[in-house]
Design a protein around this motif. Structure first.
Motif, mmCIF file in Angstrom:
data_model
loop_
_atom_site.group_PDB
_atom_site.id
_atom_site.type_symbol
_atom_site.label_atom_id
_atom_site.label_comp_id
_atom_site.label_asym_id
_atom_site.label_seq_id
_atom_site.Cartn_x
_atom_site.Cartn_y
_atom_site.Cartn_z
ATOM 1 N N ALA A 23 10.541 -41.073 -5.853
ATOM 2 C CA ALA A 23 11.682 -40.131 -5.860
ATOM 3 C C ALA A 23 12.754 -40.592 -4.869
ATOM 4 O O ALA A 23 13.949 -40.587 -5.169
ATOM 5 C CB ALA A 23 11.205 -38.723 -5.519
ATOM 6 N N ILE A 24 12.320 -41.032 -3.691
ATOM 7 C CA ILE A 24 13.283 -41.496 -2.677
ATOM 8 C C ILE A 24 13.986 -42.767 -3.169
ATOM 9 O O ILE A 24 15.213 -42.890 -3.078
ATOM 10 C CB ILE A 24 12.564 -41.761 -1.328
ATOM 11 N N ASP A 25 13.208 -43.699 -3.733
ATOM 12 C CA ASP A 25 13.801 -44.959 -4.202
ATOM 13 C C ASP A 25 14.814 -44.713 -5.312
ATOM 14 O O ASP A 25 15.796 -45.439 -5.443
ATOM 15 C CB ASP A 25 12.714 -45.913 -4.717
ATOM 16 N N ALA A 26 14.572 -43.675 -6.108
ATOM 17 C CA ALA A 26 15.487 -43.379 -7.229
ATOM 18 C C ALA A 26 16.664 -42.511 -6.759
ATOM 19 O O ALA A 26 17.437 -42.014 -7.573
ATOM 20 C CB ALA A 26 14.722 -42.659 -8.341
ATOM 21 N N ASP A 27 16.755 -42.307 -5.441
ATOM 22 C CA ASP A 27 17.802 -41.481 -4.856
ATOM 23 C C ASP A 27 17.737 -40.039 -5.383
ATOM 24 O O ASP A 27 18.764 -39.387 -5.580
ATOM 25 C CB ASP A 27 19.180 -42.096 -5.159
ATOM 26 N N GLY A 28 16.504 -39.579 -5.585
ATOM 27 C CA GLY A 28 16.324 -38.203 -6.082
ATOM 28 C C GLY A 28 16.326 -37.216 -4.928
ATOM 29 O O GLY A 28 16.385 -37.591 -3.763
ATOM 30 N N ARG A 29 16.264 -35.948 -5.294
ATOM 31 C CA ARG A 29 16.238 -34.886 -4.287
ATOM 32 C C ARG A 29 14.817 -34.359 -4.112
ATOM 33 O O ARG A 29 14.095 -34.185 -5.100
ATOM 34 C CB ARG A 29 17.127 -33.715 -4.739
ATOM 35 N N ILE A 30 14.444 -34.093 -2.879
ATOM 36 C CA ILE A 30 13.164 -33.456 -2.587
ATOM 37 C C ILE A 30 13.460 -31.978 -2.353
ATOM 38 O O ILE A 30 14.383 -31.640 -1.594
ATOM 39 C CB ILE A 30 12.516 -34.064 -1.322
ATOM 40 N N GLU A 31 12.704 -31.106 -3.020
ATOM 41 C CA GLU A 31 12.929 -29.668 -2.886
ATOM 42 C C GLU A 31 11.749 -29.034 -2.142
ATOM 43 O O GLU A 31 10.676 -29.643 -2.050
ATOM 44 C CB GLU A 31 13.100 -29.033 -4.277
ATOM 45 N N PRO A 32 11.931 -27.803 -1.614
ATOM 46 C CA PRO A 32 10.878 -27.205 -0.780
ATOM 47 C C PRO A 32 9.521 -27.136 -1.460
ATOM 48 O O PRO A 32 8.477 -27.280 -0.812
ATOM 49 C CB PRO A 32 11.403 -25.787 -0.516
ATOM 50 N N GLN A 33 9.503 -26.919 -2.790
ATOM 51 C CA GLN A 33 8.215 -26.774 -3.488
ATOM 52 C C GLN A 33 7.569 -28.126 -3.799
ATOM 53 O O GLN A 33 6.425 -28.175 -4.253
ATOM 54 C CB GLN A 33 8.381 -25.948 -4.777
ATOM 55 N N ASP A 34 8.290 -29.219 -3.557
ATOM 56 C CA ASP A 34 7.737 -30.554 -3.831
ATOM 57 C C ASP A 34 6.795 -30.976 -2.702
ATOM 58 O O ASP A 34 6.996 -30.604 -1.543
ATOM 59 C CB ASP A 34 8.852 -31.607 -3.923
ATOM 60 N N TRP A 35 5.845 -31.825 -3.043
ATOM 61 C CA TRP A 35 5.016 -32.400 -1.989
ATOM 62 C C TRP A 35 5.859 -33.383 -1.179
ATOM 63 O O TRP A 35 6.727 -34.083 -1.724
ATOM 64 C CB TRP A 35 3.813 -33.146 -2.602
ATOM 65 N N MET A 36 5.641 -33.405 0.118
ATOM 66 C CA MET A 36 6.336 -34.391 0.979
ATOM 67 C C MET A 36 5.415 -34.774 2.127
ATOM 68 O O MET A 36 4.582 -33.955 2.553
ATOM 69 C CB MET A 36 7.647 -33.812 1.514
ATOM 70 N N PRO A 37 5.537 -36.009 2.643
ATOM 71 C CA PRO A 37 4.693 -36.383 3.789
ATOM 72 C C PRO A 37 5.039 -35.524 5.003
ATOM 73 O O PRO A 37 6.198 -35.116 5.166
ATOM 74 C CB PRO A 37 5.074 -37.841 4.062
ATOM 75 N N GLN A 38 4.026 -35.285 5.828
ATOM 76 C CA GLN A 38 4.252 -34.444 7.017
ATOM 77 C C GLN A 38 5.323 -35.038 7.935
ATOM 78 O O GLN A 38 6.080 -34.308 8.571
ATOM 79 C CB GLN A 38 2.948 -34.268 7.808
ATOM 80 N N ALA A 39 5.376 -36.368 8.006
ATOM 81 C CA ALA A 39 6.346 -36.983 8.916
ATOM 82 C C ALA A 39 7.785 -36.722 8.426
ATOM 83 O O ALA A 39 8.696 -36.521 9.232
ATOM 84 C CB ALA A 39 6.088 -38.484 9.019
#
Ligand code: 3HC
Length: 336
Positions: free
Chosen positions: A35-51
């Motif tokens: 998602a990051i490589d594709a320049d996508g958006r991360i939303e609150p309900q998405d999984w994300m690394p703790q860091a």
């Protein structure tokens, strides 16, 4: 509006919202990286690394604190603005900064941290906020210079944040940037009036304010890239889009022509146009002074924190009344 600020259960600064599993697996990590490589958006309900979550909480909360502490140097001049027009503009600007703080605290809350815990970190001196708000506003010209240079620097830093990979932060920044743009223009216009129609004393006052704020504004962009511990990862994650040094250079290049129109100089004997680079060269920033200020020893750090703590304490009855009112409404809804 009030409900979010009264969430008392304190998620730890790295806690995930309840519905998203914090467990890191190679599959989840790979999906996040895609998602990051594709320049996508991360939303609150998405999984994300703790860091990633922790970095965002750090940056967004520091930003929110900067907005509300940033109300203080100029708020100081509301009762002394030189005309009704200037007072109305300044009031609107200072209220905007409060609004920016609220959007940003809300954006931080979407990461699973409570507003109360963020404010506690500010009030106990554990949280950082922008170095720039720890300097005094000595004359009316300081208010114009803050609009022109401080808000001008803030816009330069914040426009790229509208493309930040974290959706709620990026969306908040769009409105913030529109308002910052008005702030910058009102400051520049106030200075133009003083420089073009003012007395010699007023012109000298503007130059003096520029002399005192110039270097502080250049430092505001943060340490040089080589000494910036968070930059590489922030850029990799699409949180930061342009580095501290590149933003600082863009600010100098954009601001010097504005200074020329205004008829002021900046206090830098090393400033000169470099035709080969296509940029201005400029002198060395006093990083010792910057770090002393960031670490609590600037001229106004103690005063700023004391003012915020006093405002918080004096607002206790408002928070209690709002909670009591919300509880009463809930009881009445249940009974109906
Ligand atoms: N004042 C205080 N601390 C600063 C700072 C400054 N001007 N510049 C950098 N720092 C701190 C960082 O927060 C970091 O501290 P931490 O690791 O303990 O959290 C440390 O110095 C090292 O700096 P880095 O460059 O590694 O940190 P970042 O990658 O986070 O970059 C930043 C710093 C450019 C300020 C970035 O966090 C950012 O873009 N933040 C969002 C914008 C923001 O907060 N702006 C503040 C001004 S808001 C404003 O001016 C309001 C307006 O109305 C005028």
């Amino acid at each position: 509006m009030y409900t979010q600020s009264f969430i008392n259960a304190d998620a730890s600064s790295a806690a995930a919202p309840a519905q998203v599993s914090p467990i890191e697996s190679p599959e989840r990590m790979a999906a996040f990286d895609r998602a990051i490589d594709a320049d996508g958006r991360i939303e609150p309900q998405d999984w994300m690394p703790q860091a990633y979550r922790k970095t965002l909480i750090r940056q967004i909360s520091q930003h929110a604190h900067s907005e509300i502490v940033g109300m203080l140097p100029e708020g100081n001049w509301i009762s002394r603005a030189p005309s009704l027009k200037r007072k109305a503009i300044l009031l609107a600007k200072v209220q905007d900064e409060a609004g920016h703080g609220l959007y940003l605290y809300s954006a931080a809350e979407t990461l699973g941290v409570s507003r109360d815990s963020l404010l506690d970190a500010l009030h106990t001196g554990r949280a950082k906020y922008s170095s720039i708000f720890n300097y005094p506003t000595l004359t009316w010209a300081d208010v114009g210079v803050i609009g022109w240079l401080v808000d001008g620097a803030a816009i330069m830093n914040q426009i790229p944040l509208c493309r930040c990979s974290y959706g709620p932060y990026a969306r908040a920044m769009i409105r913030v940037c529109k308002e910052e743009s008005f702030h910058q223009r009102q400051g520049y216009e106030a200075l133009l009036v003083m420089m073009k129609e003012g007395t010699d004393a007023q012109k000298a006052m503007v130059q003096d304010a520029v002399n005192r704020w110039w270097w502080k504004c250049l430092a505001m962009f943060g340490p040089p890239d080589a000494d910036s511990p968070n930059s590489a990862q922030g850029m990799r994650w699409g949180i930061k889009r342009i580095s501290n040094d590149d933003l600082r250079q863009k600010f100098v290049d954009a601001t010097i022509p504005q200074a020329e129109v205004l008829g002021v100089t900046v206090p830098d004997p090393d400033l000169k146009w470099n035709a080969d680079r296509g940029h201005y060269d400029f002198g060395a920033i006093d990083w010792d002074e910057f770090w002393a200020t960031v670490n609590g020893n600037g001229p106004c750090n103690r005063e700023r924190l004391a003012t915020r703590v006093k405002a918080w304490d004096e607002g206790q009855w408002v928070r209690e009344a709002a909670v009591a009112h919300a509880n009463k409404n809930k009881r009445e809804e249940k009974a109906a």
